[in-house]
Design a protein around this motif. Sequence first.
Motif, PDB file in Angstrom:
ATOM      1  N   LEU A 143       0.824  -1.204   0.000  1.00 34.18           N
ATOM      2  CA  LEU A 143       0.000   0.000   0.000  1.00 34.18           C
ATOM      3  C   LEU A 143       0.861   1.258   0.000  1.00 34.18           C
ATOM      4  O   LEU A 143       1.953   1.279   0.576  1.00 34.18           O
ATOM      5  N   GLU A 144       0.348   2.291  -0.639  1.00 38.01           N
ATOM      6  CA  GLU A 144       1.006   3.593  -0.562  1.00 38.01           C
ATOM      7  C   GLU A 144       0.851   4.148   0.851  1.00 38.01           C
ATOM      8  O   GLU A 144      -0.211   4.050   1.455  1.00 38.01           O
ATOM      9  N   GLY A 145       1.911   4.733   1.368  1.00 41.69           N
ATOM     10  CA  GLY A 145       1.892   5.272   2.720  1.00 41.69           C
ATOM     11  C   GLY A 145       2.442   4.320   3.756  1.00 41.69           C
ATOM     12  O   GLY A 145       2.707   4.728   4.885  1.00 41.69           O
ATOM     13  N   VAL A 146       2.618   3.053   3.417  1.00 40.27           N
ATOM     14  CA  VAL A 146       3.213   2.072   4.323  1.00 40.27           C
ATOM     15  C   VAL A 146       4.719   2.082   4.104  1.00 40.27           C
ATOM     16  O   VAL A 146       5.199   1.910   2.974  1.00 40.27           O
ATOM     17  N   GLU A 147       5.464   2.288   5.168  1.00 47.56           N
ATOM     18  CA  GLU A 147       6.915   2.444   5.073  1.00 47.56           C
ATOM     19  C   GLU A 147       7.612   1.091   4.942  1.00 47.56           C
ATOM     20  O   GLU A 147       8.469   0.719   5.734  1.00 47.56           O
ATOM     21  N   ILE A 148       7.228   0.357   3.937  1.00 44.96           N
ATOM     22  CA  ILE A 148       7.851  -0.928   3.616  1.00 44.96           C
ATOM     23  C   ILE A 148       8.089  -0.962   2.103  1.00 44.96           C
ATOM     24  O   ILE A 148       7.181  -0.644   1.328  1.00 44.96           O
ATOM     25  N   CYS A 149       9.299  -1.315   1.702  1.00 47.35           N
ATOM     26  CA  CYS A 149       9.670  -1.360   0.283  1.00 47.35           C
ATOM     27  C   CYS A 149       9.473  -0.005  -0.391  1.00 47.35           C
ATOM     28  O   CYS A 149       9.109   0.073  -1.576  1.00 47.35           O
ATOM     29  N   VAL A 150       9.721   1.068   0.364  1.00 47.74           N
ATOM     30  CA  VAL A 150       9.536   2.406  -0.201  1.00 47.74           C
ATOM     31  C   VAL A 150      10.524   2.663  -1.328  1.00 47.74           C
ATOM     32  O   VAL A 150      10.196   3.315  -2.330  1.00 47.74           O
ATOM     33  N   GLN A 151      11.753   2.170  -1.182  1.00 49.72           N
ATOM     34  CA  GLN A 151      12.782   2.374  -2.192  1.00 49.72           C
ATOM     35  C   GLN A 151      12.625   1.436  -3.389  1.00 49.72           C
ATOM     36  O   GLN A 151      13.406   1.527  -4.338  1.00 49.72           O
ATOM     37  N   HIS A 152      11.647   0.558  -3.332  1.00 51.53           N
ATOM     38  CA  HIS A 152      11.441  -0.413  -4.416  1.00 51.53           C
ATOM     39  C   HIS A 152       9.965  -0.382  -4.838  1.00 51.53           C
ATOM     40  O   HIS A 152       9.168  -1.244  -4.448  1.00 51.53           O
ATOM     41  N   PRO A 153       9.572   0.609  -5.632  1.00 47.97           N
ATOM     42  CA  PRO A 153       8.164   0.683  -6.062  1.00 47.97           C
ATOM     43  C   PRO A 153       7.728  -0.508  -6.903  1.00 47.97           C
ATOM     44  O   PRO A 153       6.547  -0.864  -6.929  1.00 47.97           O
ATOM     45  N   GLY A 154       8.695  -1.130  -7.589  1.00 43.67           N
ATOM     46  CA  GLY A 154       8.338  -2.310  -8.368  1.00 43.67           C
ATOM     47  C   GLY A 154       7.869  -3.457  -7.493  1.00 43.67           C
ATOM     48  O   GLY A 154       6.972  -4.220  -7.878  1.00 43.67           O
TER      49      GLY A 154
END
Length: 218
Positions: free
Chosen positions: A102-113
């Motif tokens: 989900l957008e806004g969840v600080e997980i895999c922020v650096q990896h949008p793919g």
Amino acid sequence: MVFLTTKMMQRTALFVTFGGLVTSFVTMFMPLWKTMNSELNEVENWYSGLFHTCLYTEEVGIQCKAYESIMGLPVDLQISRVLMSVSIGTGASAVLAAFPGLEGVEICVQHPGRKRFLLILSGVLSWVSGLTTLAPVSIVAYTTVVDFWNEGFPDVMPRWEYGEAMFSGWFGGLALALGGTLFFIAVCMGDYGLRSQSFQTDPQLKDRTNHYLKTEVL
């Protein structure tokens, strides 16, 4: 459409999927898949589920008993047990996979793919969960109808009819399928938003567009 954003669509998909998962989980253990009321004794009501069979009387109330042997169950109930278990497992996996995507969840922020892949995976799992919920409910509904209109049974014998769990199972399966569809829509909305941003920030694309518009005017 201010509220129709990618972030809102993702959360709506997660909410619908989670609601369908809870409904399917409750349906799995409800002893109300089939009901039977004898015309000879109207104070007794029989209920049948995937794991229990129950008897309701006005004097004692409801009494339930688990099936003694799995191999002694009808084939439709055995298949329904397996499919409902698969549905709960895949539905729970869909919810767990969707949360970090989900957008806004600080997980895999650096990896949008990866976030995009997790949302697609959640959509696929939600669809599988919905289908494996609709299938056993439809199978039991079909066998119930066939047995109800079986002319080989005497008219005085009571026959099984639909219970409330059948309708809640159909609702849960459709909710899971709808949640998976919303996940796919959210991914498409996110891809469209990224293309729009790249188009607006790329000066070469802007120059080509302006040149094309000038040519059209001339």
